[in-house]
Design a protein around this motif. Structure first.
Motif, PDB file in Angstrom:
ATOM      1  N   VAL A 147     -11.628  38.599 -73.621  1.00 55.33           N
ATOM      2  CA  VAL A 147     -12.402  39.170 -72.525  1.00 55.33           C
ATOM      3  C   VAL A 147     -13.097  40.425 -73.026  1.00 55.33           C
ATOM      4  O   VAL A 147     -12.462  41.281 -73.653  1.00 55.33           O
ATOM      5  N   LYS A 148     -14.358  40.547 -72.748  1.00 56.62           N
ATOM      6  CA  LYS A 148     -15.111  41.707 -73.193  1.00 56.62           C
ATOM      7  C   LYS A 148     -14.591  42.969 -72.514  1.00 56.62           C
ATOM      8  O   LYS A 148     -14.346  42.986 -71.318  1.00 56.62           O
ATOM      9  N   LYS A 149     -14.373  44.006 -73.297  1.00 56.04           N
ATOM     10  CA  LYS A 149     -13.848  45.269 -72.776  1.00 56.04           C
ATOM     11  C   LYS A 149     -14.874  45.950 -71.886  1.00 56.04           C
ATOM     12  O   LYS A 149     -16.048  46.061 -72.230  1.00 56.04           O
ATOM     13  N   SER A 150     -14.398  46.388 -70.698  1.00 59.59           N
ATOM     14  CA  SER A 150     -15.284  47.072 -69.766  1.00 59.59           C
ATOM     15  C   SER A 150     -15.515  48.510 -70.219  1.00 59.59           C
ATOM     16  O   SER A 150     -14.598  49.152 -70.763  1.00 59.59           O
ATOM     17  N   PRO A 151     -16.699  49.042 -70.006  1.00 58.85           N
ATOM     18  CA  PRO A 151     -16.951  50.437 -70.395  1.00 58.85           C
ATOM     19  C   PRO A 151     -16.193  51.399 -69.485  1.00 58.85           C
ATOM     20  O   PRO A 151     -15.903  51.101 -68.320  1.00 58.85           O
ATOM     21  N   SER A 152     -15.846  52.559 -70.028  1.00 56.05           N
ATOM     22  CA  SER A 152     -15.161  53.583 -69.247  1.00 56.05           C
ATOM     23  C   SER A 152     -16.094  54.140 -68.181  1.00 56.05           C
ATOM     24  O   SER A 152     -17.315  54.167 -68.350  1.00 56.05           O
ATOM     25  N   HIS A 153     -15.497  54.589 -67.091  1.00 54.76           N
ATOM     26  CA  HIS A 153     -16.284  55.144 -65.980  1.00 54.76           C
ATOM     27  C   HIS A 153     -16.288  56.660 -66.087  1.00 54.76           C
ATOM     28  O   HIS A 153     -15.235  57.287 -66.160  1.00 54.76           O
ATOM     29  N   CYS A 154     -17.469  57.257 -66.135  1.00 52.70           N
ATOM     30  CA  CYS A 154     -17.609  58.703 -66.306  1.00 52.70           C
ATOM     31  C   CYS A 154     -18.160  59.321 -65.020  1.00 52.70           C
ATOM     32  O   CYS A 154     -19.191  58.878 -64.494  1.00 52.70           O
ATOM     33  N   THR A 155     -17.448  60.324 -64.521  1.00 52.45           N
ATOM     34  CA  THR A 155     -17.893  61.059 -63.333  1.00 52.45           C
ATOM     35  C   THR A 155     -18.321  62.457 -63.757  1.00 52.45           C
ATOM     36  O   THR A 155     -17.506  63.242 -64.251  1.00 52.45           O
ATOM     37  N   ASP A 156     -19.578  62.756 -63.562  1.00 56.82           N
ATOM     38  CA  ASP A 156     -20.118  64.062 -63.921  1.00 56.82           C
ATOM     39  C   ASP A 156     -19.930  65.022 -62.748  1.00 56.82           C
ATOM     40  O   ASP A 156     -20.213  64.671 -61.599  1.00 56.82           O
ATOM     41  N   LEU A 157     -19.424  66.236 -63.021  1.00 56.90           N
ATOM     42  CA  LEU A 157     -19.184  67.256 -61.996  1.00 56.90           C
ATOM     43  C   LEU A 157     -18.437  66.656 -60.796  1.00 56.90           C
ATOM     44  O   LEU A 157     -19.018  66.422 -59.729  1.00 56.90           O
ATOM     45  N   PRO A 158     -17.146  66.382 -60.972  1.00 57.07           N
ATOM     46  CA  PRO A 158     -16.390  65.686 -59.919  1.00 57.07           C
ATOM     47  C   PRO A 158     -16.402  66.397 -58.581  1.00 57.07           C
ATOM     48  O   PRO A 158     -16.342  65.742 -57.533  1.00 57.07           O
ATOM     49  N   LEU A 159     -16.490  67.738 -58.569  1.00 54.11           N
ATOM     50  CA  LEU A 159     -16.479  68.450 -57.293  1.00 54.11           C
ATOM     51  C   LEU A 159     -17.823  68.368 -56.565  1.00 54.11           C
ATOM     52  O   LEU A 159     -17.940  68.856 -55.437  1.00 54.11           O
ATOM     53  N   ASP A 160     -18.816  67.757 -57.206  1.00 56.23           N
ATOM     54  CA  ASP A 160     -20.065  67.463 -56.516  1.00 56.23           C
ATOM     55  C   ASP A 160     -20.088  66.031 -55.988  1.00 56.23           C
ATOM     56  O   ASP A 160     -21.064  65.616 -55.363  1.00 56.23           O
ATOM     57  N   ASN A 161     -19.005  65.298 -56.266  1.00 56.87           N
ATOM     58  CA  ASN A 161     -18.892  63.911 -55.817  1.00 56.87           C
ATOM     59  C   ASN A 161     -18.347  63.887 -54.391  1.00 56.87           C
ATOM     60  O   ASN A 161     -17.252  64.406 -54.115  1.00 56.87           O
ATOM     61  N   ALA A 162     -19.099  63.294 -53.465  1.00 59.10           N
ATOM     62  CA  ALA A 162     -18.706  63.303 -52.048  1.00 59.10           C
ATOM     63  C   ALA A 162     -17.381  62.588 -51.816  1.00 59.10           C
ATOM     64  O   ALA A 162     -16.565  63.025 -50.993  1.00 59.10           O
ATOM     65  N   ASP A 163     -17.147  61.491 -52.543  1.00 57.39           N
ATOM     66  CA  ASP A 163     -15.912  60.727 -52.336  1.00 57.39           C
ATOM     67  C   ASP A 163     -14.701  61.534 -52.788  1.00 57.39           C
ATOM     68  O   ASP A 163     -13.662  61.563 -52.098  1.00 57.39           O
ATOM     69  N   ILE A 164     -14.802  62.213 -53.924  1.00 56.83           N
ATOM     70  CA  ILE A 164     -13.688  63.028 -54.422  1.00 56.83           C
ATOM     71  C   ILE A 164     -13.425  64.206 -53.487  1.00 56.83           C
ATOM     72  O   ILE A 164     -12.271  64.528 -53.175  1.00 56.83           O
ATOM     73  N   CYS A 165     -14.479  64.858 -53.035  1.00 56.14           N
ATOM     74  CA  CYS A 165     -14.307  65.991 -52.110  1.00 56.14           C
ATOM     75  C   CYS A 165     -13.668  65.543 -50.801  1.00 56.14           C
ATOM     76  O   CYS A 165     -12.839  66.262 -50.225  1.00 56.14           O
ATOM     77  N   LYS A 166     -14.033  64.359 -50.329  1.00 54.74           N
ATOM     78  CA  LYS A 166     -13.433  63.833 -49.103  1.00 54.74           C
ATOM     79  C   LYS A 166     -11.944  63.592 -49.299  1.00 54.74           C
ATOM     80  O   LYS A 166     -11.125  63.906 -48.418  1.00 54.74           O
ATOM     81  N   LYS A 167     -11.565  63.047 -50.449  1.00 50.81           N
ATOM     82  CA  LYS A 167     -10.149  62.795 -50.732  1.00 50.81           C
ATOM     83  C   LYS A 167      -9.372  64.103 -50.892  1.00 50.81           C
ATOM     84  O   LYS A 167      -8.225  64.203 -50.450  1.00 50.81           O
ATOM     85  N   LEU A 168      -9.984  65.100 -51.516  1.00 49.75           N
ATOM     86  CA  LEU A 168      -9.330  66.403 -51.654  1.00 49.75           C
ATOM     87  C   LEU A 168      -9.092  67.043 -50.288  1.00 49.75           C
ATOM     88  O   LEU A 168      -8.021  67.608 -50.035  1.00 49.75           O
ATOM     89  N   ASN A 169     -10.082  66.945 -49.424  1.00 47.92           N
ATOM     90  CA  ASN A 169      -9.945  67.515 -48.080  1.00 47.92           C
ATOM     91  C   ASN A 169      -8.860  66.790 -47.284  1.00 47.92           C
ATOM     92  O   ASN A 169      -8.063  67.410 -46.568  1.00 47.92           O
ATOM     93  N   LEU A 170      -8.815  65.468 -47.422  1.00 46.98           N
ATOM     94  CA  LEU A 170      -7.790  64.682 -46.738  1.00 46.98           C
ATOM     95  C   LEU A 170      -6.397  65.046 -47.246  1.00 46.98           C
ATOM     96  O   LEU A 170      -5.453  65.211 -46.449  1.00 46.98           O
ATOM     97  N   LEU A 171      -6.264  65.200 -48.568  1.00 46.72           N
ATOM     98  CA  LEU A 171      -4.974  65.585 -49.144  1.00 46.72           C
ATOM     99  C   LEU A 171      -4.561  66.971 -48.673  1.00 46.72           C
ATOM    100  O   LEU A 171      -3.382  67.208 -48.359  1.00 46.72           O
ATOM    101  N   ARG A 172      -5.514  67.897 -48.599  1.00 43.77           N
ATOM    102  CA  ARG A 172      -5.202  69.244 -48.127  1.00 43.77           C
ATOM    103  C   ARG A 172      -4.711  69.224 -46.687  1.00 43.77           C
ATOM    104  O   ARG A 172      -3.721  69.872 -46.340  1.00 43.77           O
ATOM    105  N   GLN A 173      -5.407  68.481 -45.828  1.00 45.34           N
ATOM    106  CA  GLN A 173      -4.998  68.397 -44.433  1.00 45.34           C
ATOM    107  C   GLN A 173      -3.620  67.743 -44.303  1.00 45.34           C
ATOM    108  O   GLN A 173      -2.787  68.177 -43.491  1.00 45.34           O
ATOM    109  N   LEU A 174      -3.379  66.717 -45.100  1.00 47.12           N
ATOM    110  CA  LEU A 174      -2.100  66.013 -45.038  1.00 47.12           C
ATOM    111  C   LEU A 174      -0.943  66.930 -45.427  1.00 47.12           C
ATOM    112  O   LEU A 174       0.079  67.002 -44.736  1.00 47.12           O
TER     113      LEU A 174
END
Length: 572
Positions: free
Chosen positions: A5-32
């Motif tokens: 099976v051909k190896k999948s390329p790695s996924h790179c996230t540039d400036l993770p704190l500018d990523n809306a999905d990551i910020c949403k998860k961080l906020n949810l974790l903080r509230q929890l």
């Protein structure tokens, strides 16, 4: 041949704190996590989407491992907090909530990342320096001549775990037991090298918490009614009893003889030979007048019958967790083979034995021959979930109390340390230090003051607790302590609506003024508590060592998260 099976390329996230999905998860974790903080925190039930055991808890050491995330950035923060909890046991929710709040405030302020990091580090140094000073206004010295503050510290840890479901008298009873067990594990001898003992916890489900107790010595499960009746019928407690302790299995299995090839001559009955060897061992211990025969693993039924026939108490399946405490209690050296003569120095001694009954559970109580730093805490509760959480809380409490031996101090709880630190930072930075700090940190005065305000607001956010119970949090403008306004009070705070601060040290007075947390606050110098007639003994205390490290971990982890440029995730 396997399919390639051909190896999948790695996924790179540039400036993770500018990523809306990551910020949403961080906020949810903080509230929890914030909603679990303190005695009024909410419980969480966690289970995976394919079933399995349901976890009900508000304790960080249980909650964080139960929360799984596929996002490496989230796991980085979680792992850092869990590392603190594994070393200090307490203040995990404080560290996590402060860390996530600092990240969120830094993003909202619009500060350059490198400036936010430098300001956070500078303010952390300011806080740690102040907390370590002798005249620190939120630190309490612990006097070991009196157990009152130790009980207060223990009760603060236990009461902050609502999943234990304890009434006031039950929390106080368990807190006293925790302090009693802690003191019993401190050796009384005056040797240069001091080795702390151990508290063994025994859980009993279905009984009142007030039935919980602490015993000097070791309580061992012994479900065999025959053995218990033999103990009761014989006067074995009249003199010290010799004990033999085995770590090797005595079940008679060939697999227990070790690795390698076993050569067996034709016609040889291996089972009979092994049984003969076990009986020879039994004859040896009977000849040496052994009265307690203990094995970590299984004992062959024939050997058990032989020993009991010679008035020897047999305990099998002790388990590895009790091997070290039993060895410390009795002085016995675990024997790892059945093919050698047992040296006299390998035997241990107990003063006597007795039976302890807790509902349907019957246990053998081994009493030490002299001073011993081994004790047993029997914890009772009404159901399994509450009992499990109470056991974790008591283990954390024991660790927190041990930390006081390193640093005999505590910090005021109830949010008062956080608000006092915020007031101290604001007062400190309202003077000439601002110009000096900005030149050292290489930022403008506006940027610096934005960073200071974000840091102080983060501390105040943690002090206010869950923040979703309808109550308002305030800070007095005299000592900088935290106060809570009842949810049904809508007018301005008065002496009648506020009786005492969060830690219970300061009582309200007619001339006292307050300000709401996370609002515009005038700068003032927090007054010391000494000499104040309104000062009372603290009702809530936090571990000094654990909270100081939690503060450092929170700020350093927040700075690390702010500094992350790329997240590279292997998708294979």
């Amino acid at each position: 041949m396997s399919r390639l099976v051909k190896k999948s390329p790695s996924h790179c996230t540039d400036l993770p704190l500018d990523n809306a999905d990551i910020c949403k998860k961080l906020n949810l974790l903080r509230q929890l996590l914030r909603s679990c903080y303190g005695p009024t925190g909410r419980l969480k039930q966690v289970h995976n989407n394919i079933g399995g055991h349901v976890v009900t808890t508000s304790t960080s050491s249980v909650l964080l491992p139960a929360i799984s995330s596929s996002q490496p950035f989230i796991n980085l923060i979680k792992t850092s907090i869990l590392n603190h909890v594994s070393r200090f046991s307490d203040c995990g929710l404080f560290a996590a909530t402060l860390c996530l709040t600092l990240i969120e405030r830094a993003k909202q302020s619009g500060l350059r990342v490198n400036v936010a990091i430098r300001v956070n580090k500078h303010l952390l140094d300011l806080c740690t320096t102040y907390l370590q000073r002798e005249d620190c206004g939120c630190k309490v010295k612990l006097d070991f001549d009196s157990t009152q503050n130790l009980i207060t510290l223990a009760r603060s840890v236990i009461s902050s775990k609502p999943a234990c479901v304890l009434t006031g008298p039950e929390a106080l009873h368990v807190s006293k037991l925790a302090v009693q067990a802690f003191l019993l594990t401190i050796p009384c001898n005056g040797t240069d090298s001091v080795r702390l003992g151990k508290t063994v916890t025994v859980s009993v489900e279905g009984h009142s918490v007030l039935n919980s107790a602490v015993f000097s010595g070791l309580l061992v499960d012994m479900p065999d009614a025959y053995g218990l009746n033999k103990v009761e019928s014989q006067s074995l407690h009249s003199s010290p009893l010799r004990l033999a302790l085995f770590s090797a299995s005595l079940a008679g299995d060939l697999s227990e003889l070790g690795d390698g090839v076993i050569e067996v001559h034709p016609g040889v009955d291996t089972d009979s030979q092994i049984l003969d060897q076990l009986l020879e061992l039994g004859k040896m211990v009977v000849k040496d007048e052994v009265k307690l025969f203990v094995c970590q693993k299984v004992i062959h039924p024939v050997l058990q019958q032989y020993l009991r026939g010679h008035s020897v108490i047999v305990i099998e399946r002790l388990g590895i967790a009790l091997m070290e405490p039993l060895s410390q209690l009795t002085g016995a050296q675990p024997v790892a083979t059945l093919h050698a003569t047992i040296p006299a120095k390998a035997y241990g001694w107990v003063r006597d034995v007795s039976i302890r009954r807790f509902g349907p559970k019957e246990m053998l109580h081994l009493h030490p021959t002299g001073e011993s730093a081994i004790c047993t805490m029997v914890l009772c509760h009404r159901n399994e979930t509450m009992l499990s959480e109470l056991k974790v809380a008591c283990q954390k409490t024991e660790h927190v109390l041990r930390l006081t031996l390193r640093e005999p101090s505590a910090l005021l709880g109830g949010g008062c340390t956080e608000t006092h630190l915020a007031a101290h930072i604001r007062r400190h930075e309202s003077m000439n230090e601002v110009a000096e700090a900005t030149s050292v940190l290489g930022c403008s005065q506006t940027e610096y003051l934005l960073g200071v305000e974000g840091f102080c607001r983060s501390l105040e956010c943690v002090a206010s607790g869950p923040g979703d119970d309808g109550r308002n949090s305030l800070m007095d403008l005299t000592h900088g302590h935290h106060w809570t306004l009842p949810a049904d009070v809508t007018e301005e705070p008065t002496e009648d609506s506020l009786s005492s601060c969060g830690c219970g040290v300061v009582e309200s007075s007619p001339d006292m003024k307050w300000t709401y947390l996370n609002s515009e606050c005038q700068q003032f110098s927090p007054a010391p508590l000494s000499g104040d007639a309104a000062v009372q003994p603290p009702r809530v205390l936090d571990s000094f060592t654990a909270k100081l490290n939690a503060l450092q971990v929170a700020v350093e982890t927040a700075n690390l998260a702010l500094d992350v440029r790329y997240v590279i995730q292997d998708m294979n």
